[in-house]
Write a protein that holds these residues in place. Structure first.
Motif, mmCIF file in Angstrom:
data_model
loop_
_atom_site.group_PDB
_atom_site.id
_atom_site.type_symbol
_atom_site.label_atom_id
_atom_site.label_comp_id
_atom_site.label_asym_id
_atom_site.label_seq_id
_atom_site.Cartn_x
_atom_site.Cartn_y
_atom_site.Cartn_z
ATOM 1 N N VAL A 56 0.820 -1.225 0.000
ATOM 2 C CA VAL A 56 0.000 0.000 0.000
ATOM 3 C C VAL A 56 0.844 1.261 0.000
ATOM 4 N N ALA A 57 2.083 1.167 0.497
ATOM 5 C CA ALA A 57 2.910 2.374 0.590
ATOM 6 C C ALA A 57 4.376 2.027 0.361
ATOM 7 N N LEU A 58 5.065 2.898 -0.389
ATOM 8 C CA LEU A 58 6.485 2.667 -0.688
ATOM 9 C C LEU A 58 7.296 3.931 -0.431
ATOM 10 N N SER A 59 8.522 3.755 0.076
ATOM 11 C CA SER A 59 9.458 4.881 0.087
ATOM 12 C C SER A 59 10.726 4.451 -0.622
ATOM 13 N N GLY A 60 11.210 5.296 -1.541
ATOM 14 C CA GLY A 60 12.370 4.908 -2.357
ATOM 15 C C GLY A 60 13.516 5.887 -2.306
ATOM 16 N N GLN A 70 8.338 0.352 -9.847
ATOM 17 C CA GLN A 70 7.608 -0.264 -8.727
ATOM 18 C C GLN A 70 6.179 0.262 -8.640
ATOM 19 N N VAL A 71 6.023 1.547 -8.865
ATOM 20 C CA VAL A 71 4.680 2.149 -8.818
ATOM 21 C C VAL A 71 3.819 1.562 -9.932
ATOM 22 N N ARG A 72 4.401 1.448 -11.119
ATOM 23 C CA ARG A 72 3.652 0.897 -12.264
ATOM 24 C C ARG A 72 3.196 -0.524 -11.968
ATOM 25 N N GLU A 73 4.090 -1.323 -11.373
ATOM 26 C CA GLU A 73 3.746 -2.726 -11.149
ATOM 27 C C GLU A 73 2.834 -2.938 -9.939
ATOM 28 N N PHE A 74 3.165 -2.280 -8.821
ATOM 29 C CA PHE A 74 2.459 -2.626 -7.574
ATOM 30 C C PHE A 74 1.317 -1.667 -7.223
ATOM 31 N N LYS A 75 1.255 -0.531 -7.943
ATOM 32 C CA LYS A 75 0.192 0.449 -7.737
ATOM 33 C C LYS A 75 -0.107 0.726 -6.263
ATOM 34 N N PRO A 76 0.908 1.175 -5.517
ATOM 35 C CA PRO A 76 0.666 1.499 -4.105
ATOM 36 C C PRO A 76 -0.265 2.718 -4.001
ATOM 37 N N GLU A 77 -0.859 2.893 -2.827
ATOM 38 C CA GLU A 77 -1.754 4.039 -2.654
ATOM 39 C C GLU A 77 -0.969 5.323 -2.432
ATOM 40 N N ILE A 78 0.250 5.150 -1.873
ATOM 41 C CA ILE A 78 1.057 6.341 -1.564
ATOM 42 C C ILE A 78 2.542 6.011 -1.763
ATOM 43 N N ALA A 93 3.855 8.588 -14.009
ATOM 44 C CA ALA A 93 3.571 7.190 -13.649
ATOM 45 C C ALA A 93 2.440 7.107 -12.635
ATOM 46 N N ILE A 94 2.431 8.016 -11.670
ATOM 47 C CA ILE A 94 1.393 7.916 -10.628
ATOM 48 C C ILE A 94 0.025 8.336 -11.141
ATOM 49 N N LYS A 95 0.025 9.073 -12.260
ATOM 50 C CA LYS A 95 -1.278 9.466 -12.839
ATOM 51 C C LYS A 95 -2.073 8.218 -13.203
ATOM 52 N N THR A 96 -1.386 7.245 -13.817
ATOM 53 C CA THR A 96 -2.102 6.045 -14.261
ATOM 54 C C THR A 96 -2.359 5.054 -13.125
ATOM 55 N N SER A 97 -1.500 5.093 -12.096
ATOM 56 C CA SER A 97 -1.699 4.124 -11.004
ATOM 57 C C SER A 97 -2.605 4.664 -9.903
ATOM 58 N N GLY A 98 -2.884 5.963 -9.934
ATOM 59 C CA GLY A 98 -3.739 6.560 -8.897
ATOM 60 C C GLY A 98 -3.039 6.697 -7.553
ATOM 61 N N THR A 99 -1.692 6.685 -7.597
ATOM 62 C CA THR A 99 -0.895 6.764 -6.359
ATOM 63 C C THR A 99 -0.713 8.217 -5.932
ATOM 64 N N LYS A 100 -0.717 8.430 -4.601
ATOM 65 C CA LYS A 100 -0.440 9.768 -4.086
ATOM 66 C C LYS A 100 1.062 9.906 -3.868
ATOM 67 N N TYR A 114 1.084 4.844 7.602
ATOM 68 C CA TYR A 114 -0.046 4.856 6.668
ATOM 69 C C TYR A 114 -1.221 4.021 7.224
ATOM 70 N N PRO A 115 -2.380 4.637 7.398
ATOM 71 C CA PRO A 115 -3.465 3.970 8.130
ATOM 72 C C PRO A 115 -3.857 2.596 7.579
ATOM 73 N N LYS A 116 -3.749 2.409 6.257
ATOM 74 C CA LYS A 116 -4.232 1.136 5.710
ATOM 75 C C LYS A 116 -3.233 -0.006 5.812
ATOM 76 N N SER A 117 -2.021 0.243 6.318
ATOM 77 C CA SER A 117 -1.063 -0.871 6.363
ATOM 78 C C SER A 117 -1.138 -1.625 7.693
ATOM 79 N N ASP A 118 -0.968 -2.951 7.612
ATOM 80 C CA ASP A 118 -0.949 -3.800 8.809
ATOM 81 C C ASP A 118 0.478 -3.976 9.299
#
Ligand code: NAD
Ligand code: MG
Length: 407
Positions: A56-60, A70-78, A93-100, A114-118
């Motif tokens: 759901v979330a990545l930092s690079g 990574q964003v293209r493949e995994f489409k994280p939320e943020i 890239a984030i335009k198509t994946s809907g990532t913030k 990030y609230p949605k991560s476990d």
């Protein structure tokens, strides 16, 4: 902190669902340091379990090109990058994946919390991983811990915080994963000793005279593992094993005299636990970090994968030898840091980061790394019961001292 309480949460919490063949619930994961060696191998694991593990979330940090893939493949939320420059392609890239997209050092915390991560995979290298990991714990996230520096620098504080927030800290480091796996269903009071294995690195058989002159290229040439530059140099000096002793001390609440290091050049036995009845449990496997990463991400379950099978005949003989403290003094320095306690492990960690960096830039020679660490340990201001702020100050002071020594 009550020891039994910590051990109970380490081993049994989150075990309300009993072990199954496969992962029971979809787990949402944030990765701190997704573009590094651990980060990319974690994504390789996650790729194997669509519908079970979800990023759901990545930092690079600053590796924009890899992050775009990574964003293209995994489409994280943020997604987070540290610097606010050269972001045009990432923005496309984030335009198509809907990532913030979020940027700037301070904003990294939002990936950790990030609230949605476990679960948060803490895979940034060095002291920079500490604060995001602490914030993730405070937010109640389970931690898959690769960033050993977090426990080296602030082990007492971090373990107490994890117990307070009822958070699991699952080790990713192969040795600690091995011990953690050996300890499933066991009682920590029955442990006689923990034996951490070490490959010995590229200079296991190099004599002291030649060690003075080894090059950066030689030091980066690890015989068994492909890892980030910092940990590869740490493996060559064996400071990595020193840091791992400190990591084990905190993670398993084991006194230092019960922790031993044995050199095992094949890196097949990832570590061992000897119990008071003299029975020894070990965890074995090919040197492939994806195995401990997967165990941490799927814990408390195991899951079938397609990784290479181990061949006993290919490894017909396994070898073990004592580490040579003369050639690898870093190991002794780490034990001394535990004995002194307080902010000493933080001091040696900071000095080591500076010294490794200087060696990578060819400003110092290989054997000067442990010297700088030891000299910094002797001159930095000691602090008995450091708060996080004290540790931040210690880190700054120790870096300055190490830099002065290098000059
Ligand atoms: P690496 O250098 O390959 O990757 C580090 C990651 O952190 C990258 O994504 C990088 O962009 C990011 N990063 C670096 N500095 C940053 C900063 N200041 N702020 C934000 N992000 C930053 O390192 P690695 O080998 O993957 O190691 C990561 C951690 O895992 C280390 O603590 C290491 O000791 C531990 N570890 C690694 C291995 C391994 O096989 N690589 C094994 C055991 C433990
Ligand atoms: Mg390790």
């Amino acid at each position: 902190m009550d020891r039994q309480l910590i051990l109970r949460y380490l081993l049994n919490s989150n075990r309300s669902h009993t072990s199954h063949q496969n992962i029971t619930d979809m787990k949402h994961i944030s990765i701190l340091g997704s573009t590094g060696s651990i980060g990319t191998q974690a994504l390789d694991v996650i790729r194997q379990f669509p519908g079970k593990l979800k990023v759901v979330a990545l930092s690079g940090h600053t590796n924009i090109n890899l992050l775009i893939e990574q964003v293209r493949e995994f489409k994280p939320e943020i997604v987070h990058v540290s610097e606010d420059k050269n972001l045009e392609d990432l923005k496309n890239a984030i335009k198509t994946s809907g990532t913030k997209l979020i940027t700037g050092k301070e904003e990294l915390i939002n990936i950790a919390t990030y609230p949605k991560s476990d679960m948060v995979l803490s895979a940034i290298v060095g002291f920079a991983g500490l604060i995001p990991t602490i914030e993730a714990i405070k937010a109640g996230k389970d931690i898959a811990l690769a960033n050993k520096e977090t426990l080296v620098v602030a082990g007492d504080l971090v373990m107490d915080l994890a117990a307070k927030h009822n958070v699991n800290i699952i080790p990713v480091d192969s040795e600690h994963s091995a011990i953690f796996q050996c300890m499933q269903g066991e009682d920590y009071d029955m442990v006689r000793r923990i034996i951490l294995t070490a490959s010995g690195g590229p200079f296991r058989t190099t004599d002291l005279k030649k060690l003075q002159k080894v090059s950066v290229k030689d030091a980066l040439n690890h015989p068994n593992w492909s890892m980030g530059n910092k940990i590869t140099i740490d493996s060559a000096t064996m400071m990595n094993k020193g840091l791992e002793v400190i990591e084990a001390y905190h993670l398993f609440k084991i006194p230092p005299f019960k922790i031993e290091v044995i050199v095992h050049p094949e890196s097949i036995v990832h570590s061992l636990v000897e119990f008071k009845d003299r029975s020894i449990k070990a965890q074995l496997g090919l040197p492939d970090m994806r195995v401990p990463i997967q165990y941490a991400l799927t814990y408390p379950d195991r899951a079938k994968n397609t990784f290479e099978e181990f061949s006993f005949t290919k490894y017909a003989a396994l070898h073990f030898e004592q580490p040579d403290i003369k050639r690898f003094p870093a190991l002794d320095i780490a034990f001394e840091a535990i004995r002194r306690g307080g902010n000493t492990p933080c001091i040696i960690n900071a000095a080591n980061e500076i010294a490794v960096n200087a060696f990578l830039k060819e400003k110092i020679r290989f054997m000067q790394i442990p010297k700088i660490v030891e000299e910094t340990m002797e001159s930095a201001t000691p602090c008995v019961n450091p708060s996080i702020n004290d540790l931040l100050e210690t880190d700054i002071e120790s870096r300055k001292i190490a830099e002065e020594l290098i000059k």
